[in-house]
Design a protein around this motif. Structure first.
Motif, PDB file in Angstrom:
ATOM      1  N   ASN A  68       5.134  -5.674   6.598  1.00 44.73           N
ATOM      2  CA  ASN A  68       4.472  -4.741   7.640  1.00 44.73           C
ATOM      3  C   ASN A  68       3.324  -4.174   7.354  1.00 44.73           C
ATOM      4  OD1 ASN A  68       6.561  -5.109   9.906  1.00 44.73           O
ATOM      5  ND2 ASN A  68       7.833  -4.064   8.025  1.00 44.73           N
ATOM      6  N   GLU A  70      -0.022  -4.393   7.702  1.00 46.87           N
ATOM      7  CA  GLU A  70      -0.906  -4.264   8.798  1.00 46.87           C
ATOM      8  C   GLU A  70      -0.671  -3.026   9.684  1.00 46.87           C
ATOM      9  OE1 GLU A  70      -0.929  -7.918  10.896  1.00 46.87           O
ATOM     10  OE2 GLU A  70      -1.845  -9.040   9.371  1.00 46.87           O
ATOM     11  N   GLN A  71       0.398  -2.644   9.803  1.00 50.66           N
ATOM     12  CA  GLN A  71       0.997  -1.540  10.736  1.00 50.66           C
ATOM     13  C   GLN A  71       0.966  -0.178   9.873  1.00 50.66           C
ATOM     14  OE1 GLN A  71       3.486  -4.099  11.114  1.00 50.66           O
ATOM     15  NE2 GLN A  71       1.849  -5.249  12.696  1.00 50.66           N
ATOM     16  N   SER A  73       0.149   3.176   7.407  1.00 54.54           N
ATOM     17  CA  SER A  73      -0.795   3.761   6.969  1.00 54.54           C
ATOM     18  C   SER A  73      -1.505   3.579   5.571  1.00 54.54           C
ATOM     19  CB  SER A  73      -0.851   5.424   7.143  1.00 54.54           C
ATOM     20  OG  SER A  73       0.228   5.698   6.100  1.00 54.54           O
TER      21      SER A  73
END
Length: 108
Positions: A68, A70-71, A73
């Motif tokens: 994950n 890309e999602q 921080s």
């Protein structure tokens, strides 16, 4: 490449990436984390430690980051990269010391 050189290369790349995370894309972070996961699994096996299997297994958190990125921080990615580097360093010390862990199943 011997084990120490491979460990040093992996840890160096993880720390470098953590220090330059803003320059890296999510794909690169994912690949580095996946490299770390494989290295950690290999070190677990070398030390006789069980693989994944508990809900608190740190590898599950790393897998989440790899899947994950890309999602997440930048702070989450930095934490994962540093944690992976620390796990590898620590496991290498265990393996290099010659300690082998043997677990027996609990009988009720």
């Amino acid at each position: 490449m011997n084990l120490m050189n491979g460990i040093t290369a992996c840890v160096s790349e993880l720390v470098r990436a953590a220090n330059e995370v803003e320059r890296l894309n999510a794909f690169t972070i994912s690949r580095l984390i996946e490299w770390a996961i494989v290295t950690i699994q290999d070190l677990h096996e070398s030390a006789g430690m069980p693989g994944e299997g508990t809900e608190r297994d740190a590898l599950l958190g790393l897998r989440h980051v790899a899947d994950n990125a890309e999602q997440l921080s930048q702070a989450d990615m930095v934490d994962a990269l540093r944690s992976a580097a620390d796990m590898i360093r620590t496991l290498y010390i265990v393996v290099d010391s010659g300690v082998y862990i043997s677990l027996k199943p609990v009988v009720d």
